[in-house]
Design an enzyme around this catalytic site. Structure first.
Site, PDB file in Angstrom:
ATOM      1  N   LYS A 165       0.919  -1.158   0.036  1.00 50.40           N
ATOM      2  CA  LYS A 165       0.076   0.110   0.042  1.00 50.40           C
ATOM      3  C   LYS A 165       0.802   1.295  -0.207  1.00 50.40           C
ATOM      4  O   LYS A 165       0.741   2.094  -0.830  1.00 50.40           O
ATOM      5  CB  LYS A 165      -0.890   0.061   1.415  1.00 50.40           C
ATOM      6  CG  LYS A 165      -1.602   1.319   1.381  1.00 50.40           C
ATOM      7  CD  LYS A 165      -2.489   1.351   2.808  1.00 50.40           C
ATOM      8  CE  LYS A 165      -1.727   1.803   4.146  1.00 50.40           C
ATOM      9  NZ  LYS A 165      -1.542   3.319   4.350  1.00 50.40           N
ATOM     10  N   ASN A 166       1.855   1.334   0.908  1.00 48.01           N
ATOM     11  CA  ASN A 166       2.624   2.596   1.154  1.00 48.01           C
ATOM     12  C   ASN A 166       3.493   2.626  -0.086  1.00 48.01           C
ATOM     13  O   ASN A 166       4.224   3.935  -0.131  1.00 48.01           O
ATOM     14  CB  ASN A 166       3.079   2.743   2.417  1.00 48.01           C
ATOM     15  CG  ASN A 166       2.199   2.850   3.473  1.00 48.01           C
ATOM     16  OD1 ASN A 166       1.049   3.288   3.190  1.00 48.01           O
ATOM     17  ND2 ASN A 166       2.478   2.674   4.672  1.00 48.01           N
TER      18      ASN A 166
ATOM     19  N   ARG B 170      -4.280  10.844   3.517  1.00 45.58           N
ATOM     20  CA  ARG B 170      -2.827  11.052   3.978  1.00 45.58           C
ATOM     21  C   ARG B 170      -1.961  11.326   2.987  1.00 45.58           C
ATOM     22  O   ARG B 170      -1.034  12.297   2.679  1.00 45.58           O
ATOM     23  CB  ARG B 170      -2.542  10.386   5.102  1.00 45.58           C
ATOM     24  CG  ARG B 170      -1.037  10.638   5.577  1.00 45.58           C
ATOM     25  CD  ARG B 170      -1.189  11.622   6.713  1.00 45.58           C
ATOM     26  NE  ARG B 170       0.214  11.950   7.157  1.00 45.58           N
ATOM     27  CZ  ARG B 170       0.429  13.231   7.655  1.00 45.58           C
ATOM     28  NH1 ARG B 170      -0.460  14.295   8.065  1.00 45.58           N
ATOM     29  NH2 ARG B 170       1.708  13.638   8.090  1.00 45.58           N
TER      30      ARG B 170
ATOM     31  N   PRO C 237       2.604  16.673  11.341  1.00 48.57           N
ATOM     32  CA  PRO C 237       3.346  17.596  10.798  1.00 48.57           C
ATOM     33  C   PRO C 237       3.732  17.293   9.464  1.00 48.57           C
ATOM     34  O   PRO C 237       4.261  16.105   9.339  1.00 48.57           O
ATOM     35  CB  PRO C 237       4.268  18.191  11.990  1.00 48.57           C
ATOM     36  CG  PRO C 237       4.811  17.136  12.468  1.00 48.57           C
ATOM     37  CD  PRO C 237       3.456  16.246  12.391  1.00 48.57           C
ATOM     38  N   ILE C 238       4.034  18.374   8.468  1.00 44.45           N
ATOM     39  CA  ILE C 238       4.711  17.999   7.294  1.00 44.45           C
ATOM     40  C   ILE C 238       5.680  19.141   7.317  1.00 44.45           C
ATOM     41  O   ILE C 238       5.998  19.334   5.990  1.00 44.45           O
ATOM     42  CB  ILE C 238       3.877  18.037   6.061  1.00 44.45           C
ATOM     43  CG1 ILE C 238       3.075  19.313   5.707  1.00 44.45           C
ATOM     44  CG2 ILE C 238       3.063  16.979   5.718  1.00 44.45           C
ATOM     45  CD1 ILE C 238       2.401  19.363   4.415  1.00 44.45           C
ATOM     46  N   ASP C 239       6.148  19.412   8.212  1.00 50.08           N
ATOM     47  CA  ASP C 239       7.369  20.479   8.102  1.00 50.08           C
ATOM     48  C   ASP C 239       8.634  20.018   7.337  1.00 50.08           C
ATOM     49  O   ASP C 239       9.227  21.040   6.863  1.00 50.08           O
ATOM     50  CB  ASP C 239       7.692  21.045   9.727  1.00 50.08           C
ATOM     51  CG  ASP C 239       8.145  19.777  10.596  1.00 50.08           C
ATOM     52  OD1 ASP C 239       7.317  18.965  10.598  1.00 50.08           O
ATOM     53  OD2 ASP C 239       9.286  19.955  10.959  1.00 50.08           O
TER      54      ASP C 239
ATOM     55  N   ASP D 105       3.742   0.400  11.999  1.00 50.07           N
ATOM     56  CA  ASP D 105       2.500  -0.064  11.530  1.00 50.07           C
ATOM     57  C   ASP D 105       2.098  -1.585  12.016  1.00 50.07           C
ATOM     58  O   ASP D 105       0.945  -1.898  11.901  1.00 50.07           O
ATOM     59  CB  ASP D 105       2.414   0.108   9.976  1.00 50.07           C
ATOM     60  CG  ASP D 105       2.710   1.522   9.563  1.00 50.07           C
ATOM     61  OD1 ASP D 105       2.231   2.460  10.125  1.00 50.07           O
ATOM     62  OD2 ASP D 105       2.826   1.707   8.310  1.00 50.07           O
TER      63      ASP D 105
HETATM   64  C1  EPZ Z   1       4.006   6.744   6.632  1.00 52.17           C
HETATM   65  O1  EPZ Z   1       3.375   7.879   7.052  1.00 52.17           O
HETATM   66  C2  EPZ Z   1       3.192   5.748   6.147  1.00 52.17           C
HETATM   67  N1  EPZ Z   1       2.029   6.349   5.548  1.00 52.17           N
HETATM   68  C3  EPZ Z   1       2.747   5.334   7.894  1.00 52.17           C
HETATM   69  O2  EPZ Z   1       1.588   4.278   7.779  1.00 52.17           O
HETATM   70  C4  EPZ Z   1       3.776   5.063   8.695  1.00 52.17           C
HETATM   71  O3  EPZ Z   1       3.105   4.748  10.014  1.00 52.17           O
HETATM   72  C5  EPZ Z   1       4.493   6.158   8.711  1.00 52.17           C
HETATM   73  O4  EPZ Z   1       5.087   6.286   7.375  1.00 52.17           O
HETATM   74  C6  EPZ Z   1       5.952   5.474   9.583  1.00 52.17           C
HETATM   75  O5  EPZ Z   1       6.571   4.393   8.965  1.00 52.17           O
HETATM   76  C7  EPZ Z   1       2.221   6.289   4.211  1.00 52.17           C
HETATM   77  O6  EPZ Z   1       3.179   5.653   3.444  1.00 52.17           O
HETATM   78  C8  EPZ Z   1       0.929   6.770   3.535  1.00 52.17           C
HETATM   79  P1  EPZ Z   1       6.505   9.857   8.512  1.00 52.17           P
HETATM   80  P2  EPZ Z   1       4.095   9.440   6.991  1.00 52.17           P
HETATM   81  O7  EPZ Z   1       6.730  10.943   7.775  1.00 52.17           O
HETATM   82  O8  EPZ Z   1       5.078   9.240   5.870  1.00 52.17           O
HETATM   83  C9  EPZ Z   1       7.016  12.927  12.259  1.00 52.17           C
HETATM   84  C10 EPZ Z   1      -0.207   2.810   7.695  1.00 52.17           C
HETATM   85  O9  EPZ Z   1      -0.916   2.226   8.872  1.00 52.17           O
HETATM   86  N2  EPZ Z   1       7.180  13.920  11.106  1.00 52.17           N
HETATM   87  O10 EPZ Z   1       7.564   8.819   8.305  1.00 52.17           O
HETATM   88  O11 EPZ Z   1       2.985  10.575   7.222  1.00 52.17           O
HETATM   89  C11 EPZ Z   1       5.922  12.441  12.342  1.00 52.17           C
HETATM   90  O12 EPZ Z   1       4.963  13.257  13.208  1.00 52.17           O
HETATM   91  C12 EPZ Z   1       0.446   4.246   7.775  1.00 52.17           C
HETATM   92  O13 EPZ Z   1      -0.318   2.273   6.514  1.00 52.17           O
HETATM   93  C13 EPZ Z   1       7.619  15.039  11.419  1.00 52.17           C
HETATM   94  O14 EPZ Z   1       7.834  15.527  12.572  1.00 52.17           O
HETATM   95  O15 EPZ Z   1       5.134   9.080   8.327  1.00 52.17           O
HETATM   96  C14 EPZ Z   1       6.121  10.986  12.906  1.00 52.17           C
HETATM   97  O16 EPZ Z   1       6.303  10.939  14.142  1.00 52.17           O
HETATM   98  C15 EPZ Z   1      -0.195   5.022   9.089  1.00 52.17           C
HETATM   99  N3  EPZ Z   1       7.818  16.298  10.385  1.00 52.17           N
HETATM  100  C16 EPZ Z   1       7.415  10.527  12.224  1.00 52.17           C
HETATM  101  O17 EPZ Z   1       7.788  11.794  11.945  1.00 52.17           O
HETATM  102  C17 EPZ Z   1       7.293  15.809   8.972  1.00 52.17           C
HETATM  103  O18 EPZ Z   1       7.226  16.930   8.171  1.00 52.17           O
HETATM  104  C18 EPZ Z   1       7.283   9.671  11.094  1.00 52.17           C
HETATM  105  O19 EPZ Z   1       6.352  10.103  10.048  1.00 52.17           O
HETATM  106  C19 EPZ Z   1       7.172  14.501   8.792  1.00 52.17           C
HETATM  107  C20 EPZ Z   1       6.932  13.717   9.579  1.00 52.17           C
END
Ligand code: EPZ
Length: 438
Positions: free
Chosen positions: A31-32, A102, A132-134, A315
Site C-alpha cells: 500500500k505505502n 494522508r 506535521p509536514i514541516d 504499523d
Molecule cells: C508513513 O506515514 C506511512 N503512511 C504510515 O503508515 C507509517 O506509520 C509512517 O510512514 C511511519 O512508517 C504512508 O506511507 C502513506 P513519517 P508518514 O513522515 O510518511 C514525524 C499505515 O498504517 N514527522 O515517516 O506520514 C511524524 O509526526 C500508515 O499504513 C515530522 O515531525 O510518516 C512522525 O512522528 C499510518 N515532520 C514521524 O515523523 C514531518 O514533516 C514519522 O512520520 C514529517 C513527519
C-alpha cells in the site's frame, strides 16, 4: 460516501473466535509504495503500467483525485493500473476528497516536480496525534520553491527547482519520498541526508529510475538525486509485496496458534518481526519468498520498541500488542515513531486484555485468553489488530468501522476465510452504527 471510500461504514465484521489459522496466503502489493508510485506517474509526460497494485480504497481515492487533475487511469486487470499523464489539466488538487487521504501529500512533490507549481489541500488520514509536514516544506523551500500555507491549502511555486542538500531533522517516509519526487527534474544534484530507508523508499526510487530519473542510495543513509532535463517516458513496473500485510498474517497465525505459510513476501523486510516472533517462542521457517509461522508451546513475553526501518515497524505495533496480550508474563511496548498510537487499547481491554498505557509505552500483562466483544476500529492498523484479537479470542466479536481496514487491506476477510477463520461481513442500520461505532 462512496467517493470517500466510506461506503463500508455501514458494515460490520462478525468473527467467531478460537479457530487456528491454517494454510497458505498470498500477500498483495505494498500500500505505502502504491500510494507514492501512482502519483509519481504524474511526473512523466507519458503512460505507465503499474502491476501488483493492491486493489484497496486508498488507491481508488488516489486514482479518483488524479483523474480530476486530468490523468486517464484504468484498471487493466484486478491488480494492474494504466496511468496516462499526458494531458494533465491542472496542478491544483484542493477538492474535498484530497483531504481524506494522508498520502495526498505526494501530489505536492509530483506536481511541483513536473509543473513547478502545486496546490494541494492539507491531508487527513488516520489520526494518531499531531502529523506535521514541516520536513516536506523545509525540503521544498531548500529546492527553491516558494511555499504558502493558507486555510489548509499548501501552494508551491518555483521558477525552476534547484538541487540542494537537505538534512531531515526527523526520519520521515513521506518527506523522503516527496523530496525525491520534487527533485528528479531539478537543476543539479540533490542530497537527502537522514532519509527514511523503508522498502517502499527503494521501490519508489526504482520506479523513478525506470522512467529515466537518476536516484542513487535509496535505502542507505544518503540519497543522491541528479536532476535530469526530462523523464524519458512511461514505464512498466511491479510494486513490491506489502511488508505490513505480510506481518499481519504472520502475527495472526501466531495469535491463533495456527500454522500458516505467507507467500509473496521479501523475508529480508520481515527481519525485525521474525526476530521478535522467534524470541516469543513462535516457530519460523523461510524460503526465497515465503515464511511459515507455526505456534510453539507457549508465547513468552517480550519488549518491543518501534523504530524507522530496519527497526520494528510502527504499523505493526497495534498488531504485536495482541500477541503480547496472549504471552505468559509481562511485556512492554514502546511507540517511538508517532506521538500517540494506543487508541485501540480500550477495545482490547473490552476483550479482557490487561494493558496500562503510560505516555509512549504500554505495559502488558498476558492473559490466558481474550473474550469476544463488540469492538470499533479507530484506524487502519488498529482495525487489523482487532480482527486478529477476535480470531484468537473465545466467543463471538463484532467489529465496526471496517471502512478503515478496507482502506489498506485487499480482501482481508477472503484471505482469512481461506485460512479457516469464521469471519463474515454484514450490513448494519444507522441505529446500530450510532450505538456501536461512534
Ligand atoms: C508513513 O506515514 C506511512 N503512511 C504510515 O503508515 C507509517 O506509520 C509512517 O510512514 C511511519 O512508517 C504512508 O506511507 C502513506 P513519517 P508518514 O513522515 O510518511 C514525524 C499505515 O498504517 N514527522 O515517516 O506520514 C511524524 O509526526 C500508515 O499504513 C515530522 O515531525 O510518516 C512522525 O512522528 C499510518 N515532520 C514521524 O515523523 C514531518 O514533516 C514519522 O512520520 C514529517 C513527519
Amino acid at each position: 460516501l462512496e467517493a470517500l471510500g466510506l461506503e463500508s461504514i455501514l458494515e460490520k465484521l462478525t468473527i467467531e473466535g478460537g479457530r487456528a489459522l491454517r494454510g497458505k496466503v498470498t500477500v498483495s502489493g505494498a500500500k505505502n509504495a502504491a500510494v507514492a508510485i501512482i502519483p509519481a506517474a504524474l511526473l512523466v509526460d507519458g503512460v505507465c503500467t503499474v502491476e501488483n497494485v493492491p486493489n484497496i480504497k486508498d488507491v481508488n481515492i488516489l486514482t479518483e483525485i488524479m483523474t480530476k487533475l486530468g490523468a486517464k487511469i484504468a484498471w487493466v486487470t484486478r491488480n494492474e493500473l494504466r496511468i496516462d499523464s499526458r494531458n494533465i489539466k491542472s496542478s491544483s488538487a484542493t477538492f474535498d476528497i484530497v483531504k481524506s487521504l494522508r498520502a495526498s501529500y505526494y501530489l505536492l512533490g509530483a506536481l511541483i516536480g513536473r509543473f513547478n507549481s502545486a496546490q494541494v489541500a492539507f491531508p487527513g488520514g488516520c489520526d494518531f496525534g499531531h502529523r506535521p509536514i514541516d520536513q516536506h516544506i523545509k525540503g521544498f523551500k531548500a529546492l527553491g520553491a516558494n511555499v504558502e500555507d493558507h486555510m489548509g491549502v499548501v501552494t508551491l511555486k518555483a521558477e525552476c527547482l534547484q538541487g540542494s542538500k537537505i538534512f531531515l531533522d526527523v526520519v520521515s517516509v513521506g518527506a523522503t519520498i516527496n523530496l525525491m519526487l520534487a527533485s528528479v527534474m531539478a537543476d543539479g544534484v540533490t542530497i537527502i541526508e537522514n532519509p527514511a530507508k523503508e522498502p517502499h523508499i527503494v521501490d519508489v526510487a526504482n520506479f523513478l529510475n525506470a522512467m529515466g530519473a537518476n536516484v542513487k542510495g535509496a535505502g542507505t543513509d544518503e540519497i543522491k538525486i541528479t536532476g535530469v532535463a526530462r523523464l524519458v517516458g512511461g514505464t512498466s513496473y511491479s510494486i513490491i509485496p506489502d511488508q505490513i500485510e505480510a506481518g499481519t498474517f504472520m502475527i495472526a497465525a501466531a495469535a491463533s496458534k495456527g500454522d500458516v505459510v505467507v507467500h509473496n513476501l521479501i523475508p529480508k523486510h520481515m527481519e525485525s518481526l521474525t526476530a521478535k516472533l522467534l524470541e516469543m517462542n513462535v516457530l519460523i521457517e523461510s524460503g526465497d519468498d515465503w515464511i511459515r509461522v507455526t505456534s510453539g508451546e507457549e508465547l513468552t513475553p517480550s519488549n518491543v520498541k518501534t523504530m524507522p526501518y530496519p527497526g520494528f515497524p510502527t504499523d505493526l505495533q497495534p498488531l504485536i500488542s495482541v500477541l503480547l496480550c496472549l504471552a505468559n508474563g509481562s511485556s512492554t511496548l514502546t511507540e517511538a515513531v508517532w506521538d500517540s498510537r494506543f487508541q485501540y487499547v480500550d477495545e482490547l481491554k473490552k476483550m479482557g486484555a490487561n494493558i496500562r498505557v503510560d505516555g509512549r509505552t504500554s505495559y502488558i500483562q498476558g492473559v490466558e485468553t481474550l473474550m469476544g466483544a463488540s469492538l470499533k476500529s479507530l484506524d487502519l492498523r488498529a482495525g487489523a489488530a482487532l480482527i486478529i484479537a477476535a480470531i484468537a479470542a473465545k466467543g463471538s466479536s463484532s467489529i465496526y468501522n471496517v471502512n478503515y481496514v478496507d482502506r489498506g487491506y485487499e480482501d482481508i476477510e477472503g484471505k482469512l476465510v481461506n485460512l479457516g477463520a469464521l469471519i463474515s461481513r454484514q450490513n448494519i442500520s444507522i441505529d446500530e452504527y450510532s450505538a456501536n461505532a461512534i
